[in-house]
Design a protein around this motif. Sequence first.
Motif, short mmCIF file in Angstrom:
data_model
loop_
_atom_site.label_atom_id
_atom_site.label_comp_id
_atom_site.label_asym_id
_atom_site.label_seq_id
_atom_site.Cartn_x
_atom_site.Cartn_y
_atom_site.Cartn_z
N ALA A 158 0.83 -1.20 0.00
CA ALA A 158 0.00 0.00 0.00
C ALA A 158 0.87 1.26 0.00
O ALA A 158 0.56 2.25 -0.68
CB ALA A 158 -0.92 -0.01 1.22
N ALA A 159 1.97 1.22 0.76
CA ALA A 159 2.87 2.36 0.79
C ALA A 159 3.51 2.61 -0.58
O ALA A 159 3.67 3.76 -1.01
CB ALA A 159 3.96 2.14 1.86
N MET A 160 3.87 1.53 -1.25
CA MET A 160 4.45 1.67 -2.60
C MET A 160 3.42 2.27 -3.55
O MET A 160 3.75 3.12 -4.39
CB MET A 160 4.92 0.32 -3.10
N ALA A 161 2.17 1.83 -3.43
CA ALA A 161 1.12 2.36 -4.31
C ALA A 161 0.86 3.84 -4.04
O ALA A 161 0.45 4.57 -4.94
CB ALA A 161 -0.17 1.56 -4.12
N LEU A 162 1.12 4.28 -2.81
CA LEU A 162 0.93 5.68 -2.44
C LEU A 162 2.21 6.50 -2.59
O LEU A 162 2.33 7.59 -2.03
CB LEU A 162 0.43 5.77 -0.99
N ASP A 163 3.18 5.92 -3.31
CA ASP A 163 4.44 6.61 -3.59
C ASP A 163 5.23 6.92 -2.31
O ASP A 163 5.72 8.03 -2.12
CB ASP A 163 4.17 7.91 -4.38
N GLN A 164 5.30 5.91 -1.44
CA GLN A 164 6.09 6.03 -0.21
C GLN A 164 7.06 4.84 -0.14
O GLN A 164 6.93 3.96 0.70
CB GLN A 164 5.18 6.05 1.02
N PRO A 165 8.05 4.81 -1.03
CA PRO A 165 8.94 3.65 -1.10
C PRO A 165 9.82 3.47 0.14
O PRO A 165 10.36 2.39 0.37
CB PRO A 165 9.80 3.93 -2.33
N SER A 166 9.99 4.53 0.94
CA SER A 166 10.84 4.42 2.12
C SER A 166 10.33 3.39 3.12
O SER A 166 11.10 2.82 3.89
CB SER A 166 10.97 5.78 2.81
N VAL A 167 9.02 3.16 3.10
CA VAL A 167 8.44 2.18 4.03
C VAL A 167 8.97 0.78 3.74
O VAL A 167 9.18 -0.03 4.65
CB VAL A 167 6.90 2.20 3.95
N SER A 168 9.22 0.48 2.46
CA SER A 168 9.70 -0.83 2.07
C SER A 168 11.22 -0.94 2.09
O SER A 168 11.76 -2.01 1.79
CB SER A 168 9.18 -1.18 0.66
N ASP A 169 11.88 0.13 2.43
CA ASP A 169 13.35 0.12 2.49
C ASP A 169 13.81 -0.85 3.58
O ASP A 169 13.35 -0.77 4.72
CB ASP A 169 13.86 1.52 2.80
N LYS A 171 16.28 -0.84 5.36
CA LYS A 171 16.83 -0.11 6.51
C LYS A 171 15.75 0.22 7.53
O LYS A 171 16.05 0.40 8.72
CB LYS A 171 17.51 1.17 6.03
N ASN A 172 14.51 0.34 7.08
CA ASN A 172 13.41 0.69 7.98
C ASN A 172 12.60 -0.52 8.43
O ASN A 172 11.53 -0.37 9.00
CB ASN A 172 12.47 1.69 7.27
N HIS A 173 13.12 -1.71 8.15
CA HIS A 173 12.37 -2.93 8.47
C HIS A 173 12.09 -3.05 9.97
O HIS A 173 10.95 -3.30 10.38
CB HIS A 173 13.15 -4.16 8.00
N VAL A 174 13.10 -2.85 10.78
CA VAL A 174 12.92 -2.99 12.24
C VAL A 174 11.95 -1.94 12.76
O VAL A 174 11.07 -2.24 13.58
CB VAL A 174 14.28 -2.87 12.96
#
Length: 273
Positions: A158-169, A171-174
Amino acid sequence: ILGLCAVLYTTSFIVLRALDGSYSSDGKFVADGAIAPPSFESSTMWNLDVKSLILMSNLGLAFIAHYNAPTYYRELRKASPQTFPRMVRTSYVILFVIYVITMCAGYMTFGDTAQCNILLNYHPHDMLAFLGRWATACSTLFGFPLVFNGAREGFKNAAMALDQPSVSDPKNHVKLVVAMLSCACMLAILVDDIKVIVGYSGAVLGSLLVYICPPILYANILKRHFGPESLEYKRGRRNLILVPFGTSIAVVGVVVNYRQNYGLDSSSSVEGE
């Protein structure tokens, strides 16, 4: 396997307690007054009213399309468009049998006093019920990673579809996992009645994923593949009649759940007086 065994054990002991008479009005687990005695004053075989939509909401959640279905398809032996529907139909029949047996046995035991979490009705000293609670707890605990994985991946998509690729990075997994776990734990602490979660999520998400999204997606797929003037698309478009039906179920389900949860139901007021 652990979850399946837990469910089968819980269903079996609920059926046993419904048949052995230990929770009847003069049963051994009711005599000491530690639990509410069973009551069947409002019981009826065929009554259907607005409150029945709560059951429909719960069923929408119970039979919801599984978020890990693509993974199950890949793991299926000799996976094909023919074998997967066969597996799905078999699974749904098994679920239907378990649900019906559990609901009937639970109501047969406690009637109108049955709580949303039927395990809370049983006597604290009932060893079979004690084991059933532990079995359910273990099933929930060990099944949580499966549920959480689907929620996490869905949130990322959903974040990717909303143009928020940083959520899937990566580095931000934890951070993402900690944030989602914190929200889930806070919700579990603040809401102690399972019917609130099941009622609202079943009414909204169940209706969305069972009645609304599938016919829309199916019609769009047929339109892209065969064209807007094709016979396949025109036939598939008939399924869109489920969209207003699902919307109505969602709206009414939310309203009925709200009225019951906050004591606005007229029958609840009469009982309170």
